[in-house]
Scaffold this motif. Structure first.
Motif, PDB file in Angstrom:
ATOM      1  N   SER A 165       1.343 -11.355   1.778  1.00 29.89           N
ATOM      2  CA  SER A 165       0.848 -10.199   1.021  1.00 29.89           C
ATOM      3  C   SER A 165      -0.169  -9.409   1.831  1.00 29.89           C
ATOM      4  O   SER A 165      -0.121  -8.172   1.848  1.00 29.89           O
ATOM      5  N   ILE A 166      -1.065 -10.133   2.512  1.00 29.00           N
ATOM      6  CA  ILE A 166      -2.064  -9.421   3.311  1.00 29.00           C
ATOM      7  C   ILE A 166      -1.389  -8.602   4.404  1.00 29.00           C
ATOM      8  O   ILE A 166      -1.675  -7.414   4.602  1.00 29.00           O
ATOM      9  N   LEU A 167      -0.421  -9.240   5.085  1.00 31.42           N
ATOM     10  CA  LEU A 167       0.280  -8.519   6.161  1.00 31.42           C
ATOM     11  C   LEU A 167       1.038  -7.319   5.607  1.00 31.42           C
ATOM     12  O   LEU A 167       1.034  -6.235   6.195  1.00 31.42           O
ATOM     13  N   ALA A 168       1.686  -7.533   4.430  1.00 32.54           N
ATOM     14  CA  ALA A 168       2.480  -6.444   3.862  1.00 32.54           C
ATOM     15  C   ALA A 168       1.591  -5.288   3.447  1.00 32.54           C
ATOM     16  O   ALA A 168       1.941  -4.121   3.664  1.00 32.54           O
ATOM     17  N   ILE A 169       0.407  -5.613   2.875  1.00 26.74           N
ATOM     18  CA  ILE A 169      -0.505  -4.533   2.477  1.00 26.74           C
ATOM     19  C   ILE A 169      -0.974  -3.769   3.707  1.00 26.74           C
ATOM     20  O   ILE A 169      -1.007  -2.526   3.714  1.00 26.74           O
ATOM     21  N   PHE A 170      -1.281  -4.514   4.785  1.00 27.72           N
ATOM     22  CA  PHE A 170      -1.686  -3.842   6.011  1.00 27.72           C
ATOM     23  C   PHE A 170      -0.575  -2.931   6.524  1.00 27.72           C
ATOM     24  O   PHE A 170      -0.808  -1.792   6.929  1.00 27.72           O
ATOM     25  N   MET A 171       0.670  -3.447   6.496  1.00 28.16           N
ATOM     26  CA  MET A 171       1.768  -2.652   7.049  1.00 28.16           C
ATOM     27  C   MET A 171       2.034  -1.417   6.201  1.00 28.16           C
ATOM     28  O   MET A 171       2.238  -0.321   6.739  1.00 28.16           O
ATOM     29  N   LEU A 172       2.024  -1.597   4.881  1.00 30.77           N
ATOM     30  CA  LEU A 172       2.315  -0.438   4.028  1.00 30.77           C
ATOM     31  C   LEU A 172       1.206   0.601   4.135  1.00 30.77           C
ATOM     32  O   LEU A 172       1.463   1.805   4.241  1.00 30.77           O
ATOM     33  N   GLY A 173      -0.057   0.108   4.137  1.00 30.80           N
ATOM     34  CA  GLY A 173      -1.161   1.048   4.282  1.00 30.80           C
ATOM     35  C   GLY A 173      -1.127   1.760   5.619  1.00 30.80           C
ATOM     36  O   GLY A 173      -1.341   2.977   5.699  1.00 30.80           O
ATOM     37  N   GLY A 174      -0.825   1.011   6.683  1.00 37.40           N
ATOM     38  CA  GLY A 174      -0.751   1.624   8.007  1.00 37.40           C
ATOM     39  C   GLY A 174       0.348   2.651   8.091  1.00 37.40           C
ATOM     40  O   GLY A 174       0.160   3.746   8.647  1.00 37.40           O
ATOM     41  N   SER A 175       1.509   2.334   7.500  1.00 34.80           N
ATOM     42  CA  SER A 175       2.613   3.288   7.614  1.00 34.80           C
ATOM     43  C   SER A 175       2.357   4.504   6.747  1.00 34.80           C
ATOM     44  O   SER A 175       2.725   5.625   7.124  1.00 34.80           O
ATOM     45  N   PHE A 176       1.685   4.288   5.584  1.00 38.21           N
ATOM     46  CA  PHE A 176       1.366   5.476   4.777  1.00 38.21           C
ATOM     47  C   PHE A 176       0.335   6.352   5.490  1.00 38.21           C
ATOM     48  O   PHE A 176       0.446   7.585   5.483  1.00 38.21           O
ATOM     49  N   ALA A 177      -0.659   5.691   6.131  1.00 38.83           N
ATOM     50  CA  ALA A 177      -1.624   6.473   6.900  1.00 38.83           C
ATOM     51  C   ALA A 177      -0.935   7.211   8.038  1.00 38.83           C
ATOM     52  O   ALA A 177      -1.299   8.342   8.378  1.00 38.83           O
ATOM     53  N   MET A 178       0.113   6.579   8.588  1.00 36.48           N
ATOM     54  CA  MET A 178       0.842   7.205   9.695  1.00 36.48           C
ATOM     55  C   MET A 178       1.501   8.497   9.253  1.00 36.48           C
ATOM     56  O   MET A 178       1.454   9.499   9.964  1.00 36.48           O
TER      57      MET A 178
END
Lengths: 104, 163
Positions: B8-21
């Motif tokens: 979950s932590i990794l997924a939140i990081f990835m989703l947040g990073g891609s949305f920021a992207m």
């Protein structure tokens, strides 16, 4: 842990890449969206490799990382070339090959 | 339980990073979001017991691709007026999300028709990966090496100054 959450994550990442590809105009963002879509596919391949207990999916994902590297080199060179000739990063301004007359 | 929380932590990081992207105006911040996403992807590969792929992801995608794109962004150094004007950016993002959402569901449903369980297997280490890569997949490997050579030459030719 089931493979379903990995599939869910991969499909959401693919869709975020697709959204970025259609909704932004910045060339760098378009490039990173394409990279994100490719990476999500390699995530699916790695998950399948674990589901089927074969290393073939991992090998395909590894080859895909190489393809991503090749694409990065060509795309960044293209961006540099386009920026040098047009002084903009707007993807809409590169319309030399477009048919018809548009003045936007 | 531990696995789920790490995922979950990794997924939140990835989703947040891609949305920021996809949502940042400044290109460098987009590249940072992409960096976070790629590091999270390496973590997910490590969670799939696939150490070699995780290391390759760290070395190639994070170490080479993201750093190269950041270098390019900082070299191009586009001023504010050279960036595209996107006044309706969030509107575009919201409506294209609505348009893409059925495709996401379709993709997810298609993927989940395959086997539902992880098979019990040893980790895919570099020994297993190498033996498969250099026996069954040696022709794609060679084709990829030619592709990399062509991409390198093409990048040099495209980015060269016209004299």
């Amino acid at each position: 842990m089931t493979p379903n959450i990995f599939y869910l994550l991969a499909s959401i990442l693919f869709s975020i890449g697709l959204v970025g590809l259609v909704s932004r105009k910045n060339l760098f963002v378009l490039y990173m969206s394409i990279e994100l879509m490719l990476s999500s596919i390699s995530l699916v391949l790695a998950t399948l490799s674990k589901v089927l207990a074969q290393a073939d999916g991992s090998v395909m994902a590894l080859l895909m990382i190489g393809v991503i590297a090749a694409e990065a080199a060509v795309f960044l060179a293209m961006i540099i070339n386009l920026y040098r000739s047009h002084r903009t990063l707007n993807a809409d301004s590169f319309n030399k090959l477009r048919e018809g007359v548009y003045n936007d | 339980m531990l696995e789920i929380s790490i995922f979950s932590i990794l997924a939140i990081f990835m989703l947040g990073g891609s949305f920021a992207m996809i949502s940042n105006k400044q290109t460098v911040f987009s590249a940072f979001g992409f960096l976070v996403t790629m590091i999270g992807m390496a973590g997910i590969f490590a969670m799939l017991n696939n150490q070699f792929l995780a290391m390759a992801q760290i070395m190639v995608s994070v170490g080479a691709v993201v750093v190269l794109s950041m270098l390019t962004i900082l070299t191009v150094n586009a001023k504010e007026e050279n960036l595209p004007k996107e006044p309706h950016k969030y509107k575009w993002i919201i409506f294209s999300t609505i348009a893409v959402a059925p495709f996401t569901v379709l993709l997810y449903k298609t993927l989940t028709t395959m086997d539902r369980h992880f098979s019990e297997m040893a980790t895919i280490d570099s020994k297993v990966l190498g033996s498969v890569l250099f026996s069954k997949w040696v022709l794609p490997f060679e084709i990829l090496s030619i592709l990399l050579l062509a991409a390198m030459l093409g990048a040099i030719v495209i980015a060269r100054k016209k004299s």
